[in-house]
Design a protein around this motif. Structure first.
Motif, PDB file in Angstrom:
ATOM      1  N   ASP A  13       2.289  68.752  71.191  1.00  0.00           N
ATOM      2  CA  ASP A  13       3.912  68.604  71.929  1.00  0.00           C
ATOM      3  C   ASP A  13       3.694  69.561  73.320  1.00  0.00           C
ATOM      4  O   ASP A  13       3.978  69.092  74.350  1.00  0.00           O
ATOM      5  CB  ASP A  13       4.863  69.094  71.064  1.00  0.00           C
ATOM      6  N   GLN A  14       2.886  70.599  72.966  1.00  0.00           N
ATOM      7  CA  GLN A  14       2.785  71.578  74.206  1.00  0.00           C
ATOM      8  C   GLN A  14       1.982  70.947  75.204  1.00  0.00           C
ATOM      9  O   GLN A  14       2.351  71.259  76.415  1.00  0.00           O
ATOM     10  CB  GLN A  14       2.147  72.906  73.681  1.00  0.00           C
ATOM     11  N   VAL A  43      -6.863  69.498  69.036  1.00  0.00           N
ATOM     12  CA  VAL A  43      -6.118  68.305  69.844  1.00  0.00           C
ATOM     13  C   VAL A  43      -7.250  67.565  70.611  1.00  0.00           C
ATOM     14  O   VAL A  43      -7.941  68.343  71.377  1.00  0.00           O
ATOM     15  CB  VAL A  43      -4.856  68.704  70.571  1.00  0.00           C
ATOM     16  N   ARG A  44      -7.237  66.526  70.689  1.00  0.00           N
ATOM     17  CA  ARG A  44      -8.131  65.623  71.377  1.00  0.00           C
ATOM     18  C   ARG A  44      -7.355  65.086  72.756  1.00  0.00           C
ATOM     19  O   ARG A  44      -6.331  64.540  72.617  1.00  0.00           O
ATOM     20  CB  ARG A  44      -8.809  64.605  70.601  1.00  0.00           C
ATOM     21  N   LEU A  65      -4.779  60.041  79.119  1.00  0.00           N
ATOM     22  CA  LEU A  65      -5.363  58.916  78.412  1.00  0.00           C
ATOM     23  C   LEU A  65      -5.179  58.849  76.907  1.00  0.00           C
ATOM     24  O   LEU A  65      -5.081  57.873  76.301  1.00  0.00           O
ATOM     25  CB  LEU A  65      -6.633  58.442  79.000  1.00  0.00           C
ATOM     26  N   GLU A  66      -5.366  59.888  76.642  1.00  0.00           N
ATOM     27  CA  GLU A  66      -5.329  60.074  75.024  1.00  0.00           C
ATOM     28  C   GLU A  66      -4.694  61.398  74.591  1.00  0.00           C
ATOM     29  O   GLU A  66      -5.328  62.282  75.379  1.00  0.00           O
ATOM     30  CB  GLU A  66      -6.767  59.789  74.263  1.00  0.00           C
ATOM     31  N   LEU A  67      -3.897  61.414  73.531  1.00  0.00           N
ATOM     32  CA  LEU A  67      -3.438  62.905  73.176  1.00  0.00           C
ATOM     33  C   LEU A  67      -3.324  62.687  71.787  1.00  0.00           C
ATOM     34  O   LEU A  67      -2.539  62.185  71.303  1.00  0.00           O
ATOM     35  CB  LEU A  67      -2.347  63.337  73.741  1.00  0.00           C
ATOM     36  N   GLY A  92     -16.667  63.427  77.294  1.00  0.00           N
ATOM     37  CA  GLY A  92     -15.815  63.138  78.284  1.00  0.00           C
ATOM     38  C   GLY A  92     -14.253  63.365  77.896  1.00  0.00           C
ATOM     39  O   GLY A  92     -13.172  63.322  78.652  1.00  0.00           O
ATOM     40  N   ALA A  93     -14.253  63.899  76.597  1.00  0.00           N
ATOM     41  CA  ALA A  93     -12.741  64.418  76.094  1.00  0.00           C
ATOM     42  C   ALA A  93     -12.840  65.727  75.736  1.00  0.00           C
ATOM     43  O   ALA A  93     -13.872  66.428  75.449  1.00  0.00           O
ATOM     44  CB  ALA A  93     -12.589  63.546  74.728  1.00  0.00           C
ATOM     45  N   LEU A  94     -11.668  66.375  75.684  1.00  0.00           N
ATOM     46  CA  LEU A  94     -11.476  67.781  75.651  1.00  0.00           C
ATOM     47  C   LEU A  94     -11.073  68.005  74.198  1.00  0.00           C
ATOM     48  O   LEU A  94      -9.796  67.211  73.787  1.00  0.00           O
ATOM     49  CB  LEU A  94     -10.478  68.304  76.691  1.00  0.00           C
ATOM     50  N   GLN A  95     -11.531  69.054  73.424  1.00  0.00           N
ATOM     51  CA  GLN A  95     -11.290  69.241  72.195  1.00  0.00           C
ATOM     52  C   GLN A  95     -10.499  70.654  72.410  1.00  0.00           C
ATOM     53  O   GLN A  95     -11.202  71.735  72.771  1.00  0.00           O
ATOM     54  CB  GLN A  95     -12.232  69.668  71.085  1.00  0.00           C
ATOM     55  N   ILE A  96      -9.239  70.681  72.146  1.00  0.00           N
ATOM     56  CA  ILE A  96      -8.458  72.181  72.378  1.00  0.00           C
ATOM     57  C   ILE A  96      -7.829  72.715  71.068  1.00  0.00           C
ATOM     58  O   ILE A  96      -7.377  71.976  70.281  1.00  0.00           O
ATOM     59  CB  ILE A  96      -7.379  71.623  73.208  1.00  0.00           C
TER      60      ILE A  96
END
Lengths: 275, 312
Positions: free
Chosen positions: B259-260, B223-224, B273-275, B249-253
């Motif tokens: 949803d979580q 998930v970004r 800002l973004e999901l 600058g973005a997280l990769q999870i």
């Protein structure tokens, strides 16, 4: 998996699409006639046979009689008119090899064997088609060569005719010899599966082996030589067989046995090896 | 229906195919994937009886291919390298093959038109482009109107229009209830063409599953997340089964669903800002799964998809 959509046409192959030996023969005939190289090679063989039948007798007639009286006694008008046969065997031998190795070189053999997975019908069909085509073309060619050659020799009254003993057999025998050379080439090509290797083996057997044998002590070479493929095969082309060679038909039979042995080896290899 | 049982092929001391068992069922397009030298072409040759297995067996519609009296009606095959004599015209090539099974000339004309080779059918196949050669191969496969298709790299060398044409053809054949077994090194193409996948590496079976399952099982879905408070978000989402990476600058999870993350961020009052869910492509899944079985690693970078060349 949606096996439910399996259509019922899977059930039985249409009987009309079975592979038969006759159909494979028709297929191989299409393959033979649809390559420019085979058509040209066969044409070249015919040109050799007929062309030299005019050239060689013309030269002989022009220089007649020879200086040596022994040459007059041993003069063979039939052989002189068939000189082109010995050149034509190159074209026909190479073509025999190529008829099968061409398929290995291009990958066509995999399409062929996927269409005829039992494989052996392909070898039999190739042999039958090539032998038939060679015979059908060379018989008229040698008859024409003989006729042209004798008409040229008749200017010196040194011609012969089909009425003389052994002449008709030798003329037709030349066509038979060429056909077996082609079949031997095809069998060796099928066995070796490589154009250069097949051609080298064929002409090694026909032309080099006799030279090697002649280096042996004469007690050996005299015993062996007449059973070599070329000596045995060419016995049928001689009007007056030499005492050291096999009789014409026995010689041809021995030559055929070489070709059959090579075909059997090729058949076993074709069945066993990966394509 | 193609059934392989313990299929094994050894060339000298090299095991090209190692105890491969699978079933290719009718009605769907089954993709055959694997890196270079994985044994795909060898397997396909064994199905067609061109190579004999060292051990094991393979049947097509219940019988070894060799035992079918009408093989061209049973299986249509497109073989790896062009299995065409270069000196012969496309028409005569197809005619010679058709004649082995008594297939009429009208059918030869038909398949030439279907694959779009009408204008060059009388020209020597040696002058064909790769794409035209592939079309001729497809025409060969279609000759006997068979129930089963085995196609080795059919889209190789085709232009985009040709690729789309092949894809539509394969879908049509499968939806008619035919068995379609197609190898390709173009994994993105397989994602669009195949519904089922058989994946091999070093001759061994790696996966036999649907395309969706293959992607889902072979990759961790990421998930970004972009946020105004990167450190706060990192602290919020950290957990035992969660891995977080930061790229520009973005997280990769990995380990949490969109949803979580959305719910957690809302409760903590962090601005998103973004999901977005980053689904792995088939290509990534493939590289993941076959990473250990690539036989010929390209020097340092291994990111290039292995191209199936196989044994000629």
């Amino acid at each position: 998996m949606s096996t439910s959509v399996l259509s019922d046409r899977a059930a039985a192959p249409r009987p009309t699409q079975r592979v038969t030996q006759a159909r494979v023969v028709l297929s191989e005939w299409t393959k033979l006639r649809s390559l420019r190289s085979t058509v040209f090679s066969l044409l070249a063989a015919i040109v050799c046979i007929v062309g030299l039948s005019a050239l060689v007798p013309a030269v002989v007639a022009h220089h007649w009689p020879p200086h040596d009286p022994a040459d007059v006694a041993s003069f063979d008008p039939t052989g002189v008119s068939l000189a082109g046969v010995f050149l034509a065997q190159l074209a026909i031998g190479v073509l025999g090899v190529l008829f099968i190795t061409g398929e290995y070189a291009t990958g066509m053999i995999r399409a062929t064997l996927a269409a005829v997975p039992r494989r052996l019908p392909v070898l039999w069909a190739k042999t039958g088609v090539f032998a038939t085509v060679t015979l059908v073309l060379t018989v008229p060619a040698v008859l024409a060569a003989f006729t042209i050659g004798q008409s040229i020799l008749s200017s010196q009254h040194i011609q012969t005719s089909f009425g003389e003993p052994g002449v008709f057999r030798a003329v037709i025998g030349a066509a038979l010899y060429l056909t077996v050379v082609g079949v031997l080439g095809l069998a060796l090509g099928a066995l070796i599966r490589n154009t250069a290797g097949g051609i080298a083996t064929l002409f090694g057997l026909l032309f080099v082996l006799p030279v090697v044998v002649h280096f042996l002590p004469s007690s050996w070479s005299d015993a062996i030589d007449k059973y070599l493929p070329s000596s045995a095969g060419q016995a049928i082309v001689q009007v007056h067989p030499e005492s050291s060679s096999l009789s014409p038909w026995v010689g041809l039979l021995v030559f055929c046995l070489y070709a059959v042995a090579a075909l059997i080896a090729a058949a076993m290899a074709l069945n066993r090896r990966d394509a | 229906m193609i059934e392989a049982r313990g299929l094994t092929k050894r060339y000298g001391d090299k095991l090209a195919v190692d105890d491969l068992s699978f079933v290719v069922t009718p009605g769907v397009v089954t993709g055959f994937l694997g890196p270079n030298g994985a044994g795909k072409s060898t397997t396909m040759r064994m199905i067609l009886g061109l190579d004999a297995p060292t051990r094991g067996s393979v049947t097509v519609n219940g019988k070894p291919y060799r035992d079918h009296p009408a093989p061209l009606h049973e299986v249509g095959a497109l073989l790896e390298a062009r299995a065409v004599h270069t000196g012969r015209s496309a028409y005569n090539h197809l005619l010679a093959l058709a004649q082995t099974s008594g297939i009429p000339r009208t059918r030869v004309d038909e398949v030439i038109e279907v694959v779009g080779l009408g204008e060059v059918a009388r020209k020597r196949a040696g002058g064909f482009s790769l794409g035209m050669g592939q079309r001729l191969g497809i025409a060969t496969a279609l000759l006997g109107d068979p129930q089963t298709y085995i196609l080795d790299e059919p889209v190789n060398g085709l232009d985009p229009e040709g690729i789309r044409w092949i894809r539509d053809l394969l879908h049509k054949l499968a939806s008619d209830g035919r068995t379609v077994f197609v190898s390709s090194h173009l994994m993105s193409e397989m994602a669009l063409t195949a519904q089922h996948l058989i994946v091999v590496g070093r001759g061994r079976l790696i996966a036999d599953t649907s395309v969706e399952e293959f992607i889902a099982s072979a990759s961790r879905n990421l998930v970004r997340v972009r946020t105004s408070d990167v450190e706060g978000m990192r602290a919020l989402l950290s957990g035992p089964d969660v891995t977080i990476a930061e790229t520009d600058g973005a997280l990769q999870i990995a380990g949490l669903t969109t949803d979580q993350i959305g719910v957690m961020a809302a409760r903590a009052g962090l601005t998103l800002l973004e999901l977005s869910a980053q689904q792995a492509s088939l290509e990534e899944a493939f590289m993941d799964v076959t990473a250990d079985s690539v036989e010929f690693h390209a020097a340092p970078t291994t990111a290039l998809p292995a191209r199936e060349g196989g044994r000629a």
